[in-house]
Scaffold this active site. Structure first.
Site, PDB file in Angstrom:
ATOM      1  N   GLY A  38      41.030  39.572  53.257  1.00 48.54           N
ATOM      2  CA  GLY A  38      41.296  38.303  52.586  1.00 48.54           C
ATOM      3  C   GLY A  38      39.970  37.827  52.026  1.00 48.54           C
ATOM      4  N   GLY A  40      38.933  34.936  51.480  1.00 51.28           N
ATOM      5  CA  GLY A  40      38.418  33.819  52.262  1.00 51.28           C
ATOM      6  C   GLY A  40      37.719  34.315  53.512  1.00 51.28           C
ATOM      7  N   ASN A  42      36.666  37.295  54.314  1.00 47.83           N
ATOM      8  CA  ASN A  42      35.491  38.136  54.020  1.00 47.83           C
ATOM      9  C   ASN A  42      34.278  37.275  53.687  1.00 47.83           C
ATOM     10  OD1 ASN A  42      37.214  40.340  54.245  1.00 47.83           O
ATOM     11  ND2 ASN A  42      37.517  40.541  52.037  1.00 47.83           N
ATOM     12  N   GLY A 216      24.856  45.044  37.809  1.00 49.56           N
ATOM     13  CA  GLY A 216      24.056  43.965  38.371  1.00 49.56           C
ATOM     14  C   GLY A 216      24.748  42.615  38.357  1.00 49.56           C
ATOM     15  N   ASP A 243      32.919  39.766  47.720  1.00 49.84           N
ATOM     16  CA  ASP A 243      32.933  38.742  48.777  1.00 49.84           C
ATOM     17  C   ASP A 243      31.594  38.727  49.516  1.00 49.84           C
ATOM     18  OD1 ASP A 243      35.588  38.266  48.099  1.00 49.84           O
ATOM     19  OD2 ASP A 243      36.319  39.760  49.530  1.00 49.84           O
TER      20      ASP A 243
END
Ligand code: RIB
Length: 296
Positions: A38, A40, A42, A216, A243
């Site tokens: 998820g 969030g 992570n 990058g 994340d």
């Protein structure tokens, strides 16, 4: 300054495949792993592993015990996570031989947030605190509105972008952290420099971090424009790399590091995540990132 990450909690079903399945095609997978994930969760784990004190807010089902356990083990405050009588959100993820992925989400409990719970959560935070959001839960528009009224600084990772998020008042956002796909969905531009320019025109009060995968990451904000090249690694699984970048970038900013240093730390952390399997399990510890920094 405190940070609350109001976001998704998913169980990831990760299938190792030779290639991402095509429309109408049926293929065998070489293996199945079940991981915590998820965007969030992570990002909360990445913030915590980077050294930030983070509170996670969101919803899980009775089957989400392993997600809560992982957050707890990593020192994330889970007093704003509720268990509801709906199954936990999940993701069906294919990872191909080159480490690329394809993801289907089931929202489940992530879609059960209520206005009363949002209000109760935000009541625990003060003007100037940070609110981090992604787009895998319901009520983002309401959360943005209430958080802005309270004077929280809103950081948005608009992932995955959709019309519902486009309909929210994104002028309240202070910092966007997004990839090129989301950048193009929001601005209609495809060139990184054009995306950044358009974002600054559309949202003059916001800074923007644009992640460019193996090319990058770029930043445009009041401090100026910065670019950091990606560190070359052999990709095993790109799931969760964005994340990891978000969590590490924010943690560095919260420590008072400048944009260039924050981009460097986040780029290095996400390069380590790409070289490992899974989303949450691939997020490196700060000690590992610092060691890699010293070895550069
Ligand atoms: O960003 C990776 C995450 O996207 C996965 O963990 C999956 O749950 C989806 O939310």
């Amino acid at each position: 300054m405190k940070i609350v990450n109001y976001g998704s909690l998913n169980i990831d079903f990760v299938y190792a495949v030779d290639h991402i399945v095509l429309p109408g095609e049926t293929i065998q997978s070489a293996g199945l792993e079940v991981y915590c994930g998820g965007k969030g969760l992570n990002q909360s784990v990445a913030l915590a592993r980077a050294g930030a004190a983070v509170s996670h807010a969101g919803m899980t089902g009775a089957d989400g015990g392993m997600l809560l356990e992982l957050l707890r083990e990593n020192g994330v405050d889970i007093s704003h996570v509720r268990t509801v009588p709906t199954r936990t959100g999940n993701a069906v993820i294919q990872v191909d031989a080159t480490g690329q992925n394809s993801i289907v989400l089931f929202g489940g409990a992530n879609m059960e947030n209520s206005e009363a719970f949002v209000d109760a959560t935000l009541a625990c935070f003060e003007p100037g605190d940070l609110l981090l959001l992604q787009n895998e839960i319901n009520l983002n528009g309401y959360i943005i509105e209430r958080a802005a009224e309270k004077g929280l600084k809103i950081v948005l990772n608009p992932s995955p972008f959709n019309d519902a998020l486009g309909g929210c008042d994104l002028s309240r956002v202070s910092l966007f952290i997004m990839n090129e796909v989301e950048g193009e969905q929001i601005t209609g531009k495809s060139e990184p420099s054009a995306i950044l320019q358009s974002m600054r025109t559309m949202y003059p009060g916001a800074s923007v971090v644009l992640t460019l995968g193996e090319r990058g990451a770029a930043y445009c904000g009041d401090e100026g424009e910065f670019f950091h090249a990606a560190y070359a690694v052999e990709a095993v699984d790109t799931t969760g790399a964005g994340d990891t970048f978000t969590g590490y970038f924010l943690a560095a900013v919260m420590e008072g590091q400048g944009v260039e240093q924050a981009l460097r730390l986040a780029s290095l952390a996400s390069s380590l995540a790409v070289s490992r399997s899974g989303a949450a399990p691939s997020i490196p510890l700060r000690r590992e990132v610092d060691e890699a920094l010293r070895a550069l």
